[in-house]
Design a protein around this motif. Structure first.
Motif, short mmCIF file in Angstrom:
data_model
loop_
_atom_site.label_atom_id
_atom_site.label_comp_id
_atom_site.label_asym_id
_atom_site.label_seq_id
_atom_site.Cartn_x
_atom_site.Cartn_y
_atom_site.Cartn_z
N ASP A 191 0.83 -1.20 0.00
CA ASP A 191 0.00 0.00 0.00
C ASP A 191 0.87 1.25 0.00
O ASP A 191 1.84 1.35 0.76
N TYR A 192 0.51 2.21 -0.85
CA TYR A 192 1.17 3.50 -0.80
C TYR A 192 0.14 4.55 -0.36
O TYR A 192 -1.05 4.46 -0.68
N ILE A 193 0.61 5.50 0.42
CA ILE A 193 -0.24 6.57 0.92
C ILE A 193 0.23 7.86 0.25
O ILE A 193 1.32 8.36 0.55
N GLU A 194 -0.57 8.34 -0.68
CA GLU A 194 -0.20 9.52 -1.47
C GLU A 194 -0.57 10.78 -0.68
O GLU A 194 -1.75 11.06 -0.46
N LEU A 195 0.43 11.52 -0.27
CA LEU A 195 0.22 12.72 0.53
C LEU A 195 -0.15 13.90 -0.38
O LEU A 195 0.36 14.02 -1.49
N ASN A 196 -1.00 14.78 0.13
CA ASN A 196 -1.49 15.88 -0.68
C ASN A 196 -1.42 17.20 0.08
O ASN A 196 -1.77 17.27 1.26
N GLU A 197 -0.93 18.23 -0.62
CA GLU A 197 -0.95 19.61 -0.11
C GLU A 197 -0.35 19.73 1.29
O GLU A 197 -0.96 20.28 2.21
N ILE A 198 0.84 19.20 1.45
CA ILE A 198 1.54 19.27 2.74
C ILE A 198 2.21 20.63 2.88
O ILE A 198 2.96 21.07 2.00
N ASP A 199 1.95 21.31 3.98
CA ASP A 199 2.55 22.61 4.23
C ASP A 199 4.04 22.44 4.51
O ASP A 199 4.45 21.61 5.33
N LYS A 200 4.86 23.25 3.82
CA LYS A 200 6.31 23.10 3.94
C LYS A 200 7.01 24.45 4.04
O LYS A 200 6.49 25.46 3.56
N LYS A 201 8.16 24.42 4.67
CA LYS A 201 9.07 25.55 4.69
C LYS A 201 10.44 25.04 4.27
O LYS A 201 10.91 24.03 4.79
N ARG A 202 11.03 25.70 3.29
CA ARG A 202 12.30 25.23 2.72
C ARG A 202 12.17 23.76 2.28
O ARG A 202 13.05 22.94 2.50
N ASN A 203 11.02 23.46 1.69
CA ASN A 203 10.73 22.14 1.11
C ASN A 203 10.60 21.02 2.14
O ASN A 203 10.57 19.85 1.78
N HIS A 204 10.50 21.38 3.42
CA HIS A 204 10.35 20.39 4.48
C HIS A 204 9.09 20.68 5.28
O HIS A 204 8.72 21.84 5.46
N PRO A 205 8.43 19.65 5.77
CA PRO A 205 7.17 19.86 6.50
C PRO A 205 7.34 20.80 7.70
O PRO A 205 8.27 20.67 8.49
N SER A 206 6.42 21.74 7.80
CA SER A 206 6.31 22.61 8.97
C SER A 206 5.54 21.86 10.06
O SER A 206 5.15 20.70 9.87
N ILE A 207 5.30 22.51 11.19
CA ILE A 207 4.45 21.89 12.22
C ILE A 207 3.10 21.53 11.62
O ILE A 207 2.59 20.42 11.82
N LYS A 208 2.53 22.47 10.87
CA LYS A 208 1.25 22.20 10.22
C LYS A 208 1.36 21.02 9.27
O LYS A 208 0.50 20.13 9.25
N GLY A 209 2.44 20.99 8.48
CA GLY A 209 2.63 19.90 7.53
C GLY A 209 2.80 18.55 8.19
O GLY A 209 2.30 17.53 7.71
N MET A 210 3.52 18.53 9.31
CA MET A 210 3.70 17.28 10.06
C MET A 210 2.34 16.74 10.52
O MET A 210 2.07 15.53 10.43
N GLY A 211 1.49 17.64 11.01
CA GLY A 211 0.16 17.22 11.42
C GLY A 211 -0.66 16.71 10.26
O GLY A 211 -1.42 15.73 10.39
N GLN A 212 -0.51 17.34 9.10
CA GLN A 212 -1.22 16.89 7.91
C GLN A 212 -0.78 15.48 7.50
O GLN A 212 -1.61 14.65 7.11
N ILE A 213 0.50 15.21 7.58
CA ILE A 213 1.00 13.88 7.23
C ILE A 213 0.39 12.83 8.16
O ILE A 213 -0.14 11.81 7.71
N SER A 214 0.47 13.07 9.47
CA SER A 214 -0.10 12.14 10.44
C SER A 214 -1.58 11.92 10.18
O SER A 214 -2.07 10.78 10.17
N ASN A 215 -2.31 13.00 9.95
CA ASN A 215 -3.76 12.89 9.74
C ASN A 215 -4.10 12.15 8.46
O ASN A 215 -5.07 11.38 8.42
N GLN A 216 -3.30 12.36 7.42
CA GLN A 216 -3.58 11.66 6.16
C GLN A 216 -3.27 10.16 6.27
O GLN A 216 -3.93 9.34 5.64
N ILE A 217 -2.27 9.82 7.06
CA ILE A 217 -2.00 8.39 7.32
C ILE A 217 -3.18 7.78 8.07
O ILE A 217 -3.67 6.70 7.70
N ILE A 218 -3.63 8.46 9.12
CA ILE A 218 -4.76 7.96 9.91
C ILE A 218 -6.00 7.80 9.04
O ILE A 218 -6.72 6.80 9.12
N ASP A 219 -6.24 8.79 8.18
CA ASP A 219 -7.41 8.75 7.30
C ASP A 219 -7.32 7.56 6.35
O ASP A 219 -8.31 6.84 6.14
#
Length: 226
Positions: A191-219
């Motif tokens: 299974d692959y989990i395709e992440l979408n619209e992750i918030d990033k700073k300098r191309n790396h996840p911000s605090i908001k982006g980290m939460g989005q990744i976790s939430n998209q995995i859970i979803d």
């Protein structure tokens, strides 16, 4: 009687703690945090420095810590290495064999779940894409993304039997990398989990982006329960 009750509660809690499923991560900079890597010589991108390149400066802000803590898992091994590629070709066409995913993939402990979060540096480093190849890999093949990706999944399915493996596919990657990951994962029924619209700073996840990744995995997991 009180002693018996106490012991009953203690062993019940101990048994519950022992029953938590464990998670291992095979990743790159997106999954690093200082002093949480194994081995501890792995290069990290995220740390507690207040002048960090993003606003992430606490381990509990990372996607994997949030996921593990909020869903009653425990961390087995986080073998992530900043800047690492899946294949053995890195930036400026340098030989990344010593830090590539396919070199580190046998060092993940004995988890119940493995998240592979990679391909980002293969894209950014413009690693050779190669051809789809699902057996008889040569040393030269492993310097190309597609055969190395297939080699990795083939090896890990054999190395970690009865372990659920998920590939986390970063947002904003080149279409060729995206398509290659999906095709190879489908071939191995990973299974692959395709992440979408992750918030990033300098191309790396911000605090908001980290939460989005976790939430998209859970979803994803909630929609694909077996």
């Amino acid at each position: 009687m009180r002693l018996i009750l106490f012991l009953s509660i203690f062993f019940s809690l101990f048994s519950c703690a022992q029953s938590f499923k464990s998670v291992s991560i095979l990743g790159d900079s997106y999954s690093t945090f200082d002093r949480y890597m194994y081995p501890d010589t792995n290069k990290v991108w995220y740390n507690t420095n207040i002048n960090q390149k993003t606003d992430v400066n606490s381990v509990n802000q990372t996607w994997w810590y949030k996921f593990i803590k909020e869903n009653n898992y425990k961390l087995e091994v986080n073998n992530s290495f900043s800047g690492s590629t899946i294949c053995n070709t890195g930036y400026n066409k340098e030989d990344y064999t010593s830090l590539s995913f396919i070199t580190r993939m046998n060092n993940l402990g004995s988890p119940d779940i493995i998240f592979i979060f990679g391909a980002t540096n293969d894209d950014w480093a413009d690693a050779p894409i190669g051809q789809y190849k699902y057996d008889d890999w040569t040393k030269e093949d492993l310097y190309e993304f597609r055969p190395a990706m297939a080699y990795m999944l083939n090896y890990m399915l054999g190395r970690y039997p009865n372990v659920k493996i998920y590939f986390l596919l970063n947002s904003d990657l080149d279409e060729t990398i995206d398509e290659s990951v999906k095709i190879i994962c489908k071939h191995y029924k990973v299974d692959y989990i395709e992440l979408n619209e992750i918030d990033k700073k300098r191309n790396h996840p911000s605090i908001k982006g980290m939460g989005q990744i976790s939430n998209q995995i859970i979803d994803f997991l909630s929609k694909h329960k077996k």
